[in-house]
Design a protein around this motif. Structure first.
Motif, PDB file in Angstrom:
ATOM      1  N   THR A   1       0.811  -1.228   0.000  1.00 17.19           N
ATOM      2  CA  THR A   1       0.000   0.000   0.000  1.00 17.19           C
ATOM      3  C   THR A   1       0.839   1.271   0.000  1.00 17.19           C
ATOM      4  O   THR A   1       0.384   2.318  -0.439  1.00 17.19           O
ATOM      5  N   GLY A   2       2.057   1.183   0.539  1.00 16.67           N
ATOM      6  CA  GLY A   2       2.826   2.400   0.767  1.00 16.67           C
ATOM      7  C   GLY A   2       2.380   3.052   2.071  1.00 16.67           C
ATOM      8  O   GLY A   2       1.499   2.538   2.772  1.00 16.67           O
ATOM      9  N   PRO A   3       2.977   4.185   2.439  1.00 17.18           N
ATOM     10  CA  PRO A   3       2.664   4.848   3.716  1.00 17.18           C
ATOM     11  C   PRO A   3       1.189   5.236   3.826  1.00 17.18           C
ATOM     12  O   PRO A   3       0.566   5.648   2.842  1.00 17.18           O
ATOM     13  N   LEU A   4       0.648   5.103   5.046  1.00 20.46           N
ATOM     14  CA  LEU A   4      -0.768   5.391   5.304  1.00 20.46           C
ATOM     15  C   LEU A   4      -0.921   6.156   6.622  1.00 20.46           C
ATOM     16  O   LEU A   4       0.051   6.368   7.356  1.00 20.46           O
ATOM     17  N   CYS A   5      -2.175   6.525   6.907  1.00 20.38           N
ATOM     18  CA  CYS A   5      -2.491   7.266   8.133  1.00 20.38           C
ATOM     19  C   CYS A   5      -3.551   6.505   8.923  1.00 20.38           C
ATOM     20  O   CYS A   5      -4.741   6.869   8.906  1.00 20.38           O
ATOM     21  N   PRO A   6      -3.170   5.421   9.620  1.00 20.51           N
ATOM     22  CA  PRO A   6      -4.171   4.684  10.402  1.00 20.51           C
ATOM     23  C   PRO A   6      -4.705   5.538  11.543  1.00 20.51           C
ATOM     24  O   PRO A   6      -4.049   6.479  12.000  1.00 20.51           O
ATOM     25  N   GLY A   7      -5.904   5.195  11.996  1.00 19.99           N
ATOM     26  CA  GLY A   7      -6.519   5.928  13.103  1.00 19.99           C
ATOM     27  C   GLY A   7      -7.587   5.088  13.764  1.00 19.99           C
ATOM     28  O   GLY A   7      -7.898   3.986  13.313  1.00 19.99           O
ATOM     29  N   ASN A   8      -8.150   5.625  14.844  1.00 23.03           N
ATOM     30  CA  ASN A   8      -9.182   4.892  15.573  1.00 23.03           C
ATOM     31  C   ASN A   8      -9.882   5.821  16.550  1.00 23.03           C
ATOM     32  O   ASN A   8      -9.413   6.945  16.810  1.00 23.03           O
ATOM     33  N   SER A   9     -10.992   5.335  17.056  1.00 19.00           N
ATOM     34  CA  SER A   9     -11.772   6.123  18.015  1.00 19.00           C
ATOM     35  C   SER A   9     -12.772   5.202  18.672  1.00 19.00           C
ATOM     36  O   SER A   9     -12.869   4.013  18.334  1.00 19.00           O
ATOM     37  N   ILE A  10     -13.542   5.740  19.632  1.00 19.92           N
ATOM     38  CA  ILE A  10     -14.623   4.990  20.253  1.00 19.92           C
ATOM     39  C   ILE A  10     -15.861   5.872  20.297  1.00 19.92           C
ATOM     40  O   ILE A  10     -15.786   7.075  20.567  1.00 19.92           O
ATOM     41  N   GLN A  11     -16.994   5.290  19.955  1.00 23.17           N
ATOM     42  CA  GLN A  11     -18.265   6.011  20.009  1.00 23.17           C
ATOM     43  C   GLN A  11     -18.978   5.624  21.295  1.00 23.17           C
ATOM     44  O   GLN A  11     -19.279   4.450  21.529  1.00 23.17           O
ATOM     45  N   THR A  12     -19.232   6.620  22.114  1.00 25.13           N
ATOM     46  CA  THR A  12     -19.935   6.412  23.384  1.00 25.13           C
ATOM     47  C   THR A  12     -21.246   7.199  23.354  1.00 25.13           C
ATOM     48  O   THR A  12     -21.599   7.806  22.323  1.00 25.13           O
ATOM     49  N   ALA A  13     -21.938   7.241  24.487  1.00 22.20           N
ATOM     50  CA  ALA A  13     -23.171   8.026  24.572  1.00 22.20           C
ATOM     51  C   ALA A  13     -22.901   9.503  24.329  1.00 22.20           C
ATOM     52  O   ALA A  13     -23.784  10.250  23.896  1.00 22.20           O
ATOM     53  N   ALA A  14     -21.653   9.911  24.560  1.00 27.14           N
ATOM     54  CA  ALA A  14     -21.295  11.325  24.363  1.00 27.14           C
ATOM     55  C   ALA A  14     -20.855  11.630  22.933  1.00 27.14           C
ATOM     56  O   ALA A  14     -20.583  12.780  22.599  1.00 27.14           O
ATOM     57  N   GLY A  15     -20.781  10.606  22.074  1.00 23.37           N
ATOM     58  CA  GLY A  15     -20.318  10.819  20.699  1.00 23.37           C
ATOM     59  C   GLY A  15     -18.948  10.166  20.491  1.00 23.37           C
ATOM     60  O   GLY A  15     -18.539   9.268  21.246  1.00 23.37           O
ATOM     61  N   PHE A  16     -18.232  10.611  19.472  1.00 21.86           N
ATOM     62  CA  PHE A  16     -16.921  10.048  19.190  1.00 21.86           C
ATOM     63  C   PHE A  16     -15.883  10.663  20.134  1.00 21.86           C
ATOM     64  O   PHE A  16     -15.774  11.898  20.254  1.00 21.86           O
ATOM     65  N   GLU A  17     -15.102   9.795  20.770  1.00 24.64           N
ATOM     66  CA  GLU A  17     -14.087  10.259  21.712  1.00 24.64           C
ATOM     67  C   GLU A  17     -12.733   9.635  21.399  1.00 24.64           C
ATOM     68  O   GLU A  17     -12.649   8.584  20.743  1.00 24.64           O
ATOM     69  N   PHE A  18     -11.698  10.314  21.898  1.00 26.74           N
ATOM     70  CA  PHE A  18     -10.319   9.824  21.804  1.00 26.74           C
ATOM     71  C   PHE A  18      -9.928   9.487  20.363  1.00 26.74           C
ATOM     72  O   PHE A  18      -9.291   8.460  20.085  1.00 26.74           O
ATOM     73  N   VAL A  19     -10.337  10.371  19.450  1.00 29.26           N
ATOM     74  CA  VAL A  19     -10.029  10.179  18.023  1.00 29.26           C
ATOM     75  C   VAL A  19      -8.556  10.513  17.800  1.00 29.26           C
ATOM     76  O   VAL A  19      -8.073  11.559  18.243  1.00 29.26           O
ATOM     77  N   SER A  20      -7.842   9.630  17.088  1.00 27.31           N
ATOM     78  CA  SER A  20      -6.446   9.927  16.762  1.00 27.31           C
ATOM     79  C   SER A  20      -6.059   9.276  15.445  1.00 27.31           C
ATOM     80  O   SER A  20      -6.608   8.242  15.051  1.00 27.31           O
ATOM     81  N   ASN A  21      -5.119   9.926  14.773  1.00 28.84           N
ATOM     82  CA  ASN A  21      -4.435   9.361  13.613  1.00 28.84           C
ATOM     83  C   ASN A  21      -2.944   9.547  13.841  1.00 28.84           C
ATOM     84  O   ASN A  21      -2.518  10.450  14.562  1.00 28.84           O
ATOM     85  N   ALA A  22      -2.163   8.705  13.200  1.00 29.97           N
ATOM     86  CA  ALA A  22      -0.705   8.853  13.250  1.00 29.97           C
ATOM     87  C   ALA A  22      -0.135   8.220  11.983  1.00 29.97           C
ATOM     88  O   ALA A  22      -0.681   7.224  11.479  1.00 29.97           O
ATOM     89  N   PRO A  23       0.948   8.766  11.450  1.00 36.87           N
ATOM     90  CA  PRO A  23       1.477   8.257  10.187  1.00 36.87           C
ATOM     91  C   PRO A  23       2.326   7.002  10.364  1.00 36.87           C
ATOM     92  O   PRO A  23       3.029   6.852  11.360  1.00 36.87           O
ATOM     93  N   THR A  24       2.250   6.101   9.393  1.00 34.31           N
ATOM     94  CA  THR A  24       3.274   5.068   9.290  1.00 34.31           C
ATOM     95  C   THR A  24       4.499   5.733   8.653  1.00 34.31           C
ATOM     96  O   THR A  24       4.424   6.870   8.160  1.00 34.31           O
ATOM     97  N   GLU A  25       5.621   5.064   8.673  1.00 34.89           N
ATOM     98  CA  GLU A  25       6.861   5.679   8.197  1.00 34.89           C
ATOM     99  C   GLU A  25       6.725   6.186   6.756  1.00 34.89           C
ATOM    100  O   GLU A  25       6.298   5.462   5.859  1.00 34.89           O
ATOM    101  N   GLY A  26       7.054   7.462   6.578  1.00 34.59           N
ATOM    102  CA  GLY A  26       7.029   8.056   5.239  1.00 34.59           C
ATOM    103  C   GLY A  26       5.713   8.682   4.841  1.00 34.59           C
ATOM    104  O   GLY A  26       5.621   9.303   3.783  1.00 34.59           O
ATOM    105  N   ALA A  27       4.674   8.548   5.674  1.00 37.69           N
ATOM    106  CA  ALA A  27       3.363   9.104   5.315  1.00 37.69           C
ATOM    107  C   ALA A  27       3.286  10.589   5.672  1.00 37.69           C
ATOM    108  O   ALA A  27       3.860  11.031   6.675  1.00 37.69           O
ATOM    109  N   ASP A  28       2.574  11.343   4.867  1.00 33.92           N
ATOM    110  CA  ASP A  28       2.300  12.750   5.164  1.00 33.92           C
ATOM    111  C   ASP A  28       0.838  12.861   5.569  1.00 33.92           C
ATOM    112  O   ASP A  28      -0.066  12.846   4.728  1.00 33.92           O
ATOM    113  N   CYS A  29       0.605  12.946   6.863  1.00 38.04           N
ATOM    114  CA  CYS A  29      -0.751  13.042   7.401  1.00 38.04           C
ATOM    115  C   CYS A  29      -0.984  14.427   8.004  1.00 38.04           C
ATOM    116  O   CYS A  29      -1.866  14.602   8.864  1.00 38.04           O
TER     117      CYS A  29
END
Length: 229
Positions: A131-159
């Motif tokens: 695939t080449g470099p990517l920007c994986p991310g994740n979060s959790i949806q609670t009663a308050a909405g989406f929380e603790f959302v984050s992304n971070a680059p794999t080596e060489g990715a421009d995020c």
């Protein structure tokens, strides 16, 4: 009288001739050679067959034990997992393109764990070499909405265009033996629906695909050192 003498002379000649013939016959009859006879009678003089070696069975290799799994392959099984199937492209009029993304829906599975007080996700099936470099991310949806959302680059990715890039050095991808994992910013005490996402910046927006699983599915503990080599 002359005739009688001739007959007598002829008789003497014939007798002498017969005597010579008998002598010749005796000479023609040879006696067996004593040495040859002894050799034939001696069993030790007969040619002997060379002893042949009995073929030996080829040694069989002893069964070898499979080497113990290490690294990400040693991680426990988890029931908290989901294939990445929900795709999107935030660019105006954009659509998800597997050729651009580097993989298609259902090719990657988000497998969830907990380690050191946080959720950890393994993106099983993701191959950065393909695939080449990517920007994986994740979060959790609670009663308050989406929380603790984050992304971070794999080596060489421009995020850098992502508004959710994490500044926490402990948050981000771990790559070991080709397996891509991610230590999230989501505390392990949080309950809700987990989103495991892979994204790529494209012209005018972000292309991504995600999979969701509830924390109620049961999220096992893992030694995070298995994932980071």
């Amino acid at each position: 009288m002359k005739r009688l003498l001739v007959l007598l002379a002829l008789g003497v000649f014939l007798f002498a001739a017969c005597g010579d013939s008998e002598d010749d016959g005796d000479d023609a009859t040879s006696t067996p050679d004593a040495t040859a006879t002894e050799a034939a009678a001696d069993p030790t003089s007969a040619p002997t067959e060379e002893a042949t070696e009995e073929p030996t069975a080829a040694p069989t290799d002893a069964p070898t034990e499979e080497p113990a799994a290490d690294g990400p392959d040693a991680r426990p099984a988890t029931t908290a997992s989901a294939a990445l199937t929900q795709s999107y492209n935030s660019a105006a009029g954009g659509s998800f393109d597997p050729a651009v993304m580097g993989f298609d829906a259902n090719d990657v599975e988000a497998q969830w764990y907990q380690a050191d007080g946080f959720y950890v996700v393994v993106y099983a099936g993701l191959d950065l070499d393909a695939t080449g470099p990517l920007c994986p991310g994740n979060s959790i949806q609670t009663a308050a909405g989406f929380e603790f959302v984050s992304n971070a680059p794999t080596e060489g990715a421009d995020c850098s265009s992502f508004p959710t890039i994490s500044s926490d050095p402990d948050v981000g991808p771990l790559v070991c033996q080709g397996v891509v994992s991610y230590r999230t910013a989501i505390p392990a005490t949080t309950e809700g629906v987990l989103y495991g996402t892979i994204e790529r910046p494209v012209e005018g927006g972000i292309m991504g695909i995600t999979g969701v699983t509830p924390t109620s599915a049961g999220v096992p503990e893992i030694d995070i050192s298995l994932l980071g080599c």
